[in-house]
Design a protein around this motif. Structure first.
Motif, mmCIF file in Angstrom:
data_model
loop_
_atom_site.group_PDB
_atom_site.id
_atom_site.type_symbol
_atom_site.label_atom_id
_atom_site.label_comp_id
_atom_site.label_asym_id
_atom_site.label_seq_id
_atom_site.Cartn_x
_atom_site.Cartn_y
_atom_site.Cartn_z
ATOM 1 N N LYS A 40 0.795 -1.320 -0.186
ATOM 2 C CA LYS A 40 0.068 -0.067 0.010
ATOM 3 C C LYS A 40 0.889 1.227 0.094
ATOM 4 C CE LYS A 40 -4.203 -1.756 0.000
ATOM 5 N NZ LYS A 40 -5.152 -1.684 -1.160
ATOM 6 N N LEU A 41 2.124 1.089 0.575
ATOM 7 C CA LEU A 41 2.865 2.465 0.704
ATOM 8 C C LEU A 41 3.338 2.679 -0.456
ATOM 9 C CD1 LEU A 41 4.623 1.707 3.990
ATOM 10 C CD2 LEU A 41 3.539 3.856 3.417
ATOM 11 N N ILE A 42 4.012 1.523 -1.465
ATOM 12 C CA ILE A 42 4.391 1.612 -2.610
ATOM 13 C C ILE A 42 3.399 2.041 -3.547
ATOM 14 C CG2 ILE A 42 5.343 0.531 -4.699
ATOM 15 C CD1 ILE A 42 6.799 -1.400 -2.812
ATOM 16 N N GLN A 43 2.084 1.726 -3.462
ATOM 17 C CA GLN A 43 1.040 1.984 -4.262
ATOM 18 C C GLN A 43 0.667 3.444 -4.066
ATOM 19 O OE1 GLN A 43 -3.031 0.418 -3.367
ATOM 20 N NE2 GLN A 43 -3.332 0.019 -5.428
ATOM 21 N N THR A 48 0.816 9.273 -5.853
ATOM 22 C CA THR A 48 1.284 10.624 -5.706
ATOM 23 C C THR A 48 1.777 11.129 -7.090
ATOM 24 O OG1 THR A 48 3.225 10.034 -4.374
ATOM 25 C CG2 THR A 48 0.979 10.498 -3.103
ATOM 26 N N ILE A 49 2.912 10.351 -7.528
ATOM 27 C CA ILE A 49 3.609 10.629 -8.535
ATOM 28 C C ILE A 49 2.684 10.737 -9.932
ATOM 29 C CG2 ILE A 49 5.567 9.868 -10.377
ATOM 30 C CD1 ILE A 49 6.790 8.589 -7.971
ATOM 31 N N LYS A 50 1.679 9.844 -10.062
ATOM 32 C CA LYS A 50 0.866 10.133 -11.025
ATOM 33 C C LYS A 50 0.050 11.393 -10.906
ATOM 34 C CE LYS A 50 -2.806 7.814 -13.523
ATOM 35 N NZ LYS A 50 -3.698 6.455 -13.408
ATOM 36 N N TYR A 51 -0.387 11.712 -9.517
ATOM 37 C CA TYR A 51 -1.310 12.815 -9.338
ATOM 38 C C TYR A 51 -0.453 14.042 -9.471
ATOM 39 C CZ TYR A 51 -3.469 16.325 -6.505
ATOM 40 O OH TYR A 51 -4.073 17.525 -6.211
ATOM 41 N N GLU A 52 0.928 14.214 -9.429
ATOM 42 C CA GLU A 52 1.413 15.504 -9.778
ATOM 43 C C GLU A 52 1.689 15.516 -11.066
ATOM 44 O OE1 GLU A 52 2.590 17.828 -7.680
ATOM 45 O OE2 GLU A 52 1.442 16.843 -6.156
ATOM 46 N N SER A 53 1.900 14.399 -11.818
ATOM 47 C CA SER A 53 1.908 14.451 -13.263
ATOM 48 C C SER A 53 0.442 14.937 -13.983
ATOM 49 C CB SER A 53 2.131 13.271 -14.059
ATOM 50 O OG SER A 53 2.231 13.246 -15.299
ATOM 51 N N VAL A 54 -0.531 14.519 -13.402
ATOM 52 C CA VAL A 54 -1.830 15.079 -14.102
ATOM 53 C C VAL A 54 -2.085 16.406 -13.819
ATOM 54 C CG1 VAL A 54 -4.388 14.593 -13.882
ATOM 55 C CG2 VAL A 54 -2.762 12.564 -14.183
ATOM 56 N N LYS A 55 -1.661 16.808 -12.253
ATOM 57 C CA LYS A 55 -1.868 18.305 -11.885
ATOM 58 C C LYS A 55 -1.026 19.158 -12.886
ATOM 59 C CE LYS A 55 -0.621 19.500 -7.808
ATOM 60 N NZ LYS A 55 -0.532 19.696 -6.369
ATOM 61 N N ILE A 74 -8.789 19.531 -6.922
ATOM 62 C CA ILE A 74 -7.260 19.526 -6.487
ATOM 63 C C ILE A 74 -6.999 19.758 -5.163
ATOM 64 C CG2 ILE A 74 -5.370 20.867 -7.091
ATOM 65 C CD1 ILE A 74 -6.072 20.880 -9.910
ATOM 66 N N THR A 75 -8.117 20.738 -4.628
ATOM 67 C CA THR A 75 -7.745 21.293 -3.289
ATOM 68 C C THR A 75 -8.018 19.982 -2.371
ATOM 69 O OG1 THR A 75 -8.380 23.590 -3.814
ATOM 70 C CG2 THR A 75 -8.568 22.638 -1.511
ATOM 71 N N THR A 76 -9.022 19.304 -2.593
ATOM 72 C CA THR A 76 -9.607 18.187 -1.966
ATOM 73 C C THR A 76 -8.403 16.984 -1.907
ATOM 74 O OG1 THR A 76 -11.929 18.526 -2.288
ATOM 75 C CG2 THR A 76 -11.279 16.372 -1.597
ATOM 76 N N CYS A 77 -8.025 16.500 -3.023
ATOM 77 C CA CYS A 77 -7.003 15.667 -3.287
ATOM 78 C C CYS A 77 -5.743 15.959 -2.528
ATOM 79 C CB CYS A 77 -6.727 15.390 -4.846
ATOM 80 S SG CYS A 77 -8.054 14.271 -5.709
ATOM 81 N N ASN A 78 -5.241 17.270 -2.560
ATOM 82 C CA ASN A 78 -4.113 17.745 -1.682
ATOM 83 C C ASN A 78 -4.215 17.381 -0.286
ATOM 84 O OD1 ASN A 78 -2.993 18.688 -4.182
ATOM 85 N ND2 ASN A 78 -3.365 20.784 -3.788
ATOM 86 N N GLU A 79 -5.460 17.700 0.059
ATOM 87 C CA GLU A 79 -5.682 17.506 1.550
ATOM 88 C C GLU A 79 -5.678 16.041 1.990
ATOM 89 O OE1 GLU A 79 -9.311 19.468 2.361
ATOM 90 O OE2 GLU A 79 -8.554 21.413 2.365
ATOM 91 N N HIS A 80 -6.341 15.202 1.035
ATOM 92 C CA HIS A 80 -6.288 13.885 1.198
ATOM 93 C C HIS A 80 -5.134 13.075 1.261
ATOM 94 C CE1 HIS A 80 -11.101 13.348 0.276
ATOM 95 N NE2 HIS A 80 -10.799 14.005 1.215
ATOM 96 N N ILE A 81 -4.445 13.597 0.228
ATOM 97 C CA ILE A 81 -2.813 12.881 0.104
ATOM 98 C C ILE A 81 -1.953 13.498 1.256
ATOM 99 C CG2 ILE A 81 -0.807 13.236 -1.065
ATOM 100 C CD1 ILE A 81 -2.644 13.326 -3.649
ATOM 101 N N GLU A 82 -2.321 14.398 1.891
ATOM 102 C CA GLU A 82 -1.369 14.947 2.807
ATOM 103 C C GLU A 82 -1.723 14.096 3.987
ATOM 104 O OE1 GLU A 82 -1.185 19.306 4.784
ATOM 105 O OE2 GLU A 82 0.115 19.188 2.961
#
Length: 255
Positions: A40-43, A48-55, A74-82
């Motif tokens: 799950k950590l690797i996933q 997050t790498i894919k998300y930054e690319s799409v963003k 984007i704001t919601t995803c940033n909060e969830h990822i953090e």
């Protein structure tokens, strides 16, 4: 352009779906799930790498009108990822070999998990009051839910203090005593709120130099950082609006 927007919407929806899956894993985590924690950590790292690319693609290829469809997401995803990053670090530390290591005089601010994963760094605090509440939230979430003893928590806390923060003195050589001293030194809520609001007011739409999309992205990221910090201080939208009006009033009267 319509095809490009549809493609980005599909990519973003896929990211949101996978994020929800990892969030569900963390929310329902049980002892037997530790065997798949490494996966799950690797996933999560790959996501997050894919998300930054799409963003990046969203920021650089869409018009203002098209971008508005993604702004809130984007704001919601940033909060969830953090939040996910903090919770996964906490779980990883709890089930790492470091929990069994005692008697060390010093500890690195890097968590070395028992799984074959990249090392996970703890947040650092350099004495900047604007970042105090974010550091406090992340550090406590990671460290205080791992079953560490007082000495271990103290060592981790000391390893995360840099700059003027590492010179904070305490009467008792304990974790609680040091954290209390940090709170007394840096947790000036009114001053922190004013600094964040002033930072937002100081943002100017000056003539951009170089890459317009990069400048706009930096502007959005800076705004998001300050707004998230204010959210951690439990500043509601109505209160925030009133504070902005007060600051504008002061500016108008030349204070």
């Amino acid at each position: 352009m319509a095809k490009g927007v549809k493609s980005l919407e599909r990519k973003f929806t896929d990211i949101e779906k996978k994020l929800r899956g990892i969030m569900a894993f963390v929310d329902t985590f049980a002892e037997e799930d530790k065997e798949i924690l490494s996966f799950k950590l690797i996933q999560f790292e790959r996501l997050t790498i894919k998300y930054e690319s799409v963003k990046e693609e969203i920021f650089t290829s869409l018009s203002d009108g098209e971008f508005n469809n993604f702004d809130g997401k984007i704001t919601t995803c940033n909060e969830h990822i953090e939040k996910l990053e903090v919770r996964l670090k906490s779980l990883n530390l709890k089930y790492s070999k470091n929990n069994n290591e005692t008697g060390s005089n010093a500890v690195s601010n890097v968590i070395k998990p028992c799984f074959r994963l990249p090392e996970l760094s703890l947040p650092l605090f350099n004495g900047d009051i604007e970042t105090w509440f974010i550091f406090k939230e992340q550090f406590k979430e990671i460290i205080e839910n791992c079953g560490l003893n007082d000495k271990q928590k103290l060592q981790y806390l000391q390893s995360c203090l840099i700059g003027i923060a590492k010179y904070v003195q305490t009467v008792d050589d304990t974790y609680d005593s040091l954290f209390l001293a940090l709170e007394q030194r840096f947790e000036n809520k009114r001053l922190i709120i004013n600094k964040h609001i002033n930072s937002l007011l100081m943002l100017k739409c000056e003539k951009f130099r170089g890459d317009l999309n990069v400048d706009l992205r930096n502007l959005v990221d800076t705004c998001t950082k300050h707004l998230r910090a204010l959210k951690l201080l439990n500043i509601e939208h109505n209160t925030f609006s009133e504070l902005l009006l007060i600051q504008f009033s002061y500016a108008g009267f030349g204070y």
